[in-house]
Design a protein around this motif. Sequence first.
Motif, PDB file in Angstrom:
ATOM      1  N   GLU A   1      -5.852  -4.451  -0.873  1.00 24.69           N
ATOM      2  CA  GLU A   1      -6.804  -3.620  -1.357  1.00 24.69           C
ATOM      3  C   GLU A   1      -6.376  -2.388  -1.693  1.00 24.69           C
TER       4      GLU A   1
ATOM      5  N   ARG B   1      -4.733  -7.421   4.359  1.00 21.91           N
ATOM      6  CA  ARG B   1      -5.842  -6.914   3.625  1.00 21.91           C
ATOM      7  C   ARG B   1      -5.684  -5.373   3.355  1.00 21.91           C
TER       8      ARG B   1
ATOM      9  N   SER C   1       0.820  -1.281  -0.018  1.00 20.08           N
ATOM     10  CA  SER C   1       0.020  -0.180   0.137  1.00 20.08           C
ATOM     11  C   SER C   1       0.875   1.027  -0.103  1.00 20.08           C
TER      12      SER C   1
ATOM     13  N   GLU D   1     -14.640 -11.483   0.237  1.00 24.27           N
ATOM     14  CA  GLU D   1     -13.753 -10.474   1.001  1.00 24.27           C
ATOM     15  C   GLU D   1     -13.355 -11.028   2.310  1.00 24.27           C
TER      16      GLU D   1
END
Length: 243
Positions: A136, A132, A117, A160
């Motif tokens: 994502e 996660r 991320s 999910e």
Amino acid sequence: MRIALLADIHGNLEALEACLAHAAAQGAERLVFLGDLVGYGADPGAVVARVRALDAVTLRGNHDEAALHGPVGFSTLAAEAMRWTQGRLDAAAKQYLANLPYTHEEEDRLYTHADGSDPAEWRYVTDAREARRSLEATAARLTFCGHTHLPALFGLTATEKLLHHRPMDDLMLPLLQPRRWLGVIGAVGQPRDGNPAACYGLLDTTRAECGWMRVPYDIEGAARKIRAAGLPEALAARLFEGR
């Protein structure tokens, strides 16, 4: 195609050579280095030179960056080893490290050293919440990283749900669709999961499988070099314990 994924070598030439030989015997056609070529171990220059000579994708890790700018936020032990490392890298090695990217993307895969991320923040991926966040933040179906020195596999289902697996040694696991996956590759040069054998990942893109390979290496030789260099004894002792 079989791709060998190598992370966290940390100046351990003996472990690197053992993993390269093992990967070749497993039919690996490509090499991807997920960062932290240097730090802790006694052969930073030799490791950088060995990787530079290979036709491989190579990424920047936080220790590679610290070799250029100095250790920030490091433990006392890691900082001492990094200051020693900085003095053992020549200009060519430092320039090579300076040119390394944080990430590399190809097909449905993202390679990075830390959390995908925000790779330059050097966040660890150790649990489902962190996995996660990384998954994502990107469009990649498969993400592979290092940084934690602990092998792990996270799967995000079509509903999910986030699943956390601890991979078994030397077992190829199916990366089934429609799941998205994040594989944390254990360390080549400084395992911390209680197993002192070097660890690297083996991705088979044709069969959609990934395995965490464990490779015995000359730990005594690597530890002897650490002691001879005057580095802290703890850096030598931990190699025998996988801690």
